[in-house]
Design an enzyme around this catalytic site. Sequence first.
Site, mmCIF file in Angstrom:
data_model
loop_
_atom_site.group_PDB
_atom_site.id
_atom_site.type_symbol
_atom_site.label_atom_id
_atom_site.label_comp_id
_atom_site.label_asym_id
_atom_site.label_seq_id
_atom_site.Cartn_x
_atom_site.Cartn_y
_atom_site.Cartn_z
ATOM 1 N N GLU A 81 6.690 1.468 12.807
ATOM 2 C CA GLU A 81 5.340 1.776 12.326
ATOM 3 C C GLU A 81 4.477 2.404 13.423
ATOM 4 O O GLU A 81 3.702 3.337 13.160
ATOM 5 C CB GLU A 81 4.678 0.506 11.783
ATOM 6 C CG GLU A 81 5.389 -0.102 10.585
ATOM 7 C CD GLU A 81 5.526 0.873 9.425
ATOM 8 O OE1 GLU A 81 4.597 1.684 9.202
ATOM 9 O OE2 GLU A 81 6.566 0.856 8.741
ATOM 10 N N GLU A 127 3.809 8.646 6.559
ATOM 11 C CA GLU A 127 4.981 8.453 5.687
ATOM 12 C C GLU A 127 5.978 9.599 5.846
ATOM 13 O O GLU A 127 7.194 9.388 5.734
ATOM 14 C CB GLU A 127 4.537 8.322 4.226
ATOM 15 C CG GLU A 127 3.591 7.164 3.943
ATOM 16 C CD GLU A 127 4.125 5.821 4.404
ATOM 17 O OE1 GLU A 127 5.356 5.601 4.341
ATOM 18 O OE2 GLU A 127 3.317 4.985 4.852
ATOM 19 N N HIS A 179 8.210 8.993 8.826
ATOM 20 C CA HIS A 179 9.256 8.005 8.534
ATOM 21 C C HIS A 179 10.521 8.633 7.949
ATOM 22 O O HIS A 179 11.605 8.045 8.051
ATOM 23 C CB HIS A 179 8.734 6.957 7.548
ATOM 24 C CG HIS A 179 8.000 5.828 8.190
ATOM 25 N ND1 HIS A 179 8.471 5.151 9.294
ATOM 26 C CD2 HIS A 179 6.815 5.237 7.856
ATOM 27 C CE1 HIS A 179 7.615 4.191 9.622
ATOM 28 N NE2 HIS A 179 6.601 4.230 8.774
ATOM 29 N N MET A 205 0.820 -1.223 0.000
ATOM 30 C CA MET A 205 0.000 0.000 0.000
ATOM 31 C C MET A 205 0.847 1.263 0.000
ATOM 32 O O MET A 205 0.573 2.201 -0.725
ATOM 33 C CB MET A 205 -0.974 0.038 1.176
ATOM 34 C CG MET A 205 -1.917 1.245 1.126
ATOM 35 S SD MET A 205 -3.073 1.333 2.499
ATOM 36 C CE MET A 205 -2.027 2.060 3.761
ATOM 37 N N ALA A 206 1.886 1.301 0.847
ATOM 38 C CA ALA A 206 2.723 2.503 0.924
ATOM 39 C C ALA A 206 4.130 2.097 1.310
ATOM 40 O O ALA A 206 4.346 1.097 1.983
ATOM 41 C CB ALA A 206 2.152 3.485 1.937
ATOM 42 N N MET A 207 5.108 2.906 0.860
ATOM 43 C CA MET A 207 6.499 2.651 1.218
ATOM 44 C C MET A 207 7.218 3.978 1.351
ATOM 45 O O MET A 207 7.189 4.821 0.461
ATOM 46 C CB MET A 207 7.188 1.780 0.152
ATOM 47 C CG MET A 207 8.627 1.448 0.494
ATOM 48 S SD MET A 207 8.777 0.559 2.058
ATOM 49 C CE MET A 207 10.319 1.215 2.659
ATOM 50 N N GLU A 208 7.890 4.134 2.501
ATOM 51 C CA GLU A 208 8.491 5.412 2.871
ATOM 52 C C GLU A 208 9.897 5.594 2.330
ATOM 53 O O GLU A 208 10.764 6.144 3.026
ATOM 54 C CB GLU A 208 8.514 5.545 4.400
ATOM 55 C CG GLU A 208 9.378 4.528 5.127
ATOM 56 C CD GLU A 208 8.645 3.258 5.516
ATOM 57 O OE1 GLU A 208 9.167 2.516 6.357
ATOM 58 O OE2 GLU A 208 7.550 2.996 4.979
#
Length: 946
Positions: free
Chosen positions: A353, A331, A334, A293-296
């Site tokens: 997280e 994000e 992060h 879904m998401a990656m920082e």
Amino acid sequence: MSDNLLSLENPVVPSHYELRLEIDPKQSSPNFKGSAIIHLKFNPNSTTLASIEDSFTQFKLHSKDLIVLSAHATIGSTKFDLKISQDTGKHLSIFNSESPIQLSNDCPLILSVQYVGKIRDIKTHHDKTFGIFKTNFMDRKTGTANNHVVATHCQPFSASNIFPCIDEPSNKSTFQLNIATDAQYKAVSNTPVEMVEALDSSQKHLVKFAKTPLMTTSVFGFSIGDLEFLKTEIKLEGDRTIPVSIYAPWDIANAAFTLDTVQKYLPLLESYFKCPYPLPKLDFVLLPYLSDMAMENFGMITIQLNHLLIPPNALANETVREQAQQLIVHELVHQWMGNYISFDSWESLWFNESFATWLACHILEQNGDLSHYWTSEPYLLQQVEPTMCRDAADVNGRSIFQIAQRNTGIDSQTSDIFDPEAYTKGIIMLRSLQLATGESHLQKGLESVFEDTKTFHARSVKPMDIWNHIGKFLKSQNITNFVSSWTRTPGLPVVKVEVEEKDGKTQTKLTQHRFINQLSTEEKDQLEDVPYQVPLFGVLPDGKMDTKNVLLTDRTLKFDYPILVINHLAQGYYRVSYESEECYALINDKITEETLSEIDLRKIFLDLSQFIGDEGFQNSIHLHGLFKILNHIASPSTKIASKYWDPLSKGLEVLQTIDRASLTSSKLQSFLKKKIVIPLFNKIDWPHGEFDKSTNPHELKVMSQVLFLNKNSAKCAELCQIYFKHLLQGPRSSVPLELVNSILVVVSQHCANIKQWKKIFDLVKRSSCTGITNHVINMYDQNSSETAMLIQNGAIESLGFCLDSDIVKKTLNFITSNIESEGMELALFGFNYNFKKRLNKNEKPQDQVVRETIWEWYMGNFDQWARKATRKGTTTGDHLHKALRSISLIIFQMFVADEPQKIEKFINLEKEKLGQSLLSLDDIWASVQQDEESRKTIRRDLASLV
């Protein structure tokens, strides 16, 4: 990790990667060409090399699905030819030198590698996105699907799908990326583009990106393709300005909200940490597919586009806006915590997280975009409460630390490492620590962490390093002890509160133990019961916070003043058991004054719901305390403040549980009605005309609960007949949907003949319900089809409340005829409340009891249904299997209290016919018996109060 760590085994570790990748998404071959120049330095943690003076001939790097074509190494002018072998099982490239390699402090070992890798083609959400992957999509101008987007996903171990590396979070390096690709494509990576150089072909160019700060391989990333973008500049501390861009393959105008959110919160986070944003730019790349879904990625965040490409009409929904902002700011956090400061093991993923979510929610709440989040239903009732319930249900539950000790290997995905339970508990721990420490104190402690770049940026760390540092900075050992307690102690505590008058003085005693539901004596004796570091969040009778005693660290704590409540606003991860009359008297006083927080009252009821029915924990004070509060609210002299409707509905849920347990005793039923239900019914201002559309939804829920609890009352029946007439005949918007089920139940309970019953039975047909949906006040904006379905289900559930013998037979025949239809077993629901009552005919009592009639019907049909239900693989068989299990559960409940042998005999006979486990009747019976133990416990202490 289960595999041996290269960061410990290898004689060398990378300090810098210079990469050149040749990527052409249009070519049919799913490959890319790569070359890497990797600077390697002495590994001080090596188990194979004692010191830099020692020589070696072999070292290894992770490489997954890479074919290494050639490699050599140099130190200064000395060249080492290398032979390459592959350990495909462990995803390693092994480099061997014929001559010994001697490292130098002055000169790194420089490895040059040529290789080929794979580009994965992603076509659906089910395809896993890792390494380098591409998606083609339709060009909206030409209508052909020849546009492309290529992207990367490296977390946790997929950087090694892109280049040979040590793909472990303990190793931080710098990176300099060069991509040769089609000149038409936009190219984005962690750092800004430094130079674009035309290649021999006019259609190709080489994009050179700037060198990154120190970072782990997991946050390396890039994207190229046919991308649209929005761009702005953001002013940061010290008159610094950086560009921020949002890229997407289509509908880029719908990313405006994302850009606005970044523009607002990036400076706020920089100010919070008192640490400059670590990179000269920030990009968001919105992708059609992304498994996580998401990656920082550092400086280039990737997110699945349907989460952030939000059209203007959707932005009108507050929930949509809040969820998008939480994701974006999470994000952004992060970029500091997780990227600039990184962790040396994937065992710390929970903290990484949890921290990002905790701080994102705090910053959003502080700045008006997430109103009252920490006391909201999404936090307290959808996150904290379910997690506490699961924790208390498992005597073998593990601590956060134990959960994090996962056996992960180089093939693990993020989903294999991430644990939602540890994540949620981490958020709760951070929030309670923030309150216990003080928001400004914790912020200053975090600022001091980011100031110490040598300790916290130059290398990967453990979460406990941060808390040790903050504890020293704030001169408080409690910080470290608090975090250690909540990460290493499993489960959750319960704090018992006892208040007594002694020698004219008030004394309060707090006692803590680990809380486990339904704990047997044997389990209790074996339970590890280590005291927790419990933040008390106590409120004094004058409404002020208790600042004298803020932390319970031992088994007990005594102090010489009264306490109103502890765990104010439910911000701590524990239950509270008030075990003195004085506690409830004080609570009632504050309800009268309307100074008790509604959240505190709801929390009292929530905790009581966990104690009542628990054989190992319930005692009479819990029932007495519940009745004392409910009776006080129901008394004519007490006004029900609007803020108390919500907690009152929770208290009535507990009362409904007690009411269900007392069905076997008319004496207990009479006690409950007389003490609470009838006074509350009489107190409520029931409209006899139309309802006010602005009525508090929680008040409507209470009304519905009171109608149901008072269903045997003639006065209640008279009222519900009025509402039922409005439901059937109108006027428009005259009956709240929240009351429909209870109205139908009461009307059914008092049905005296077939003619009356048919009015309800007619609503079992969806078409009849559709015709009356406009008579219903719909608070939650369900469409007419959803409203009709809810009315229909309510009608089905109400059928079994009628006691007329002819109607009961008709209801049972209806179920028999429609047994293969979805949800028909719901018609038995009412029988379970009347199972001990006698049937009547023409309003005259008969000899037969409800459950005897139900049992005859069940026995007469069971074998036929069971034969069909055990035909696996057919739609009818699967549905009947589910329906028959539900029917059996309801009927077993009718006999468990006083005729268990009847059910046991039946189960044994059916097992001989059907086999041991085809319907799992034993499992159903065991579940019913367990529920009955809880009801027995309630009846035991309830009897002592009557």
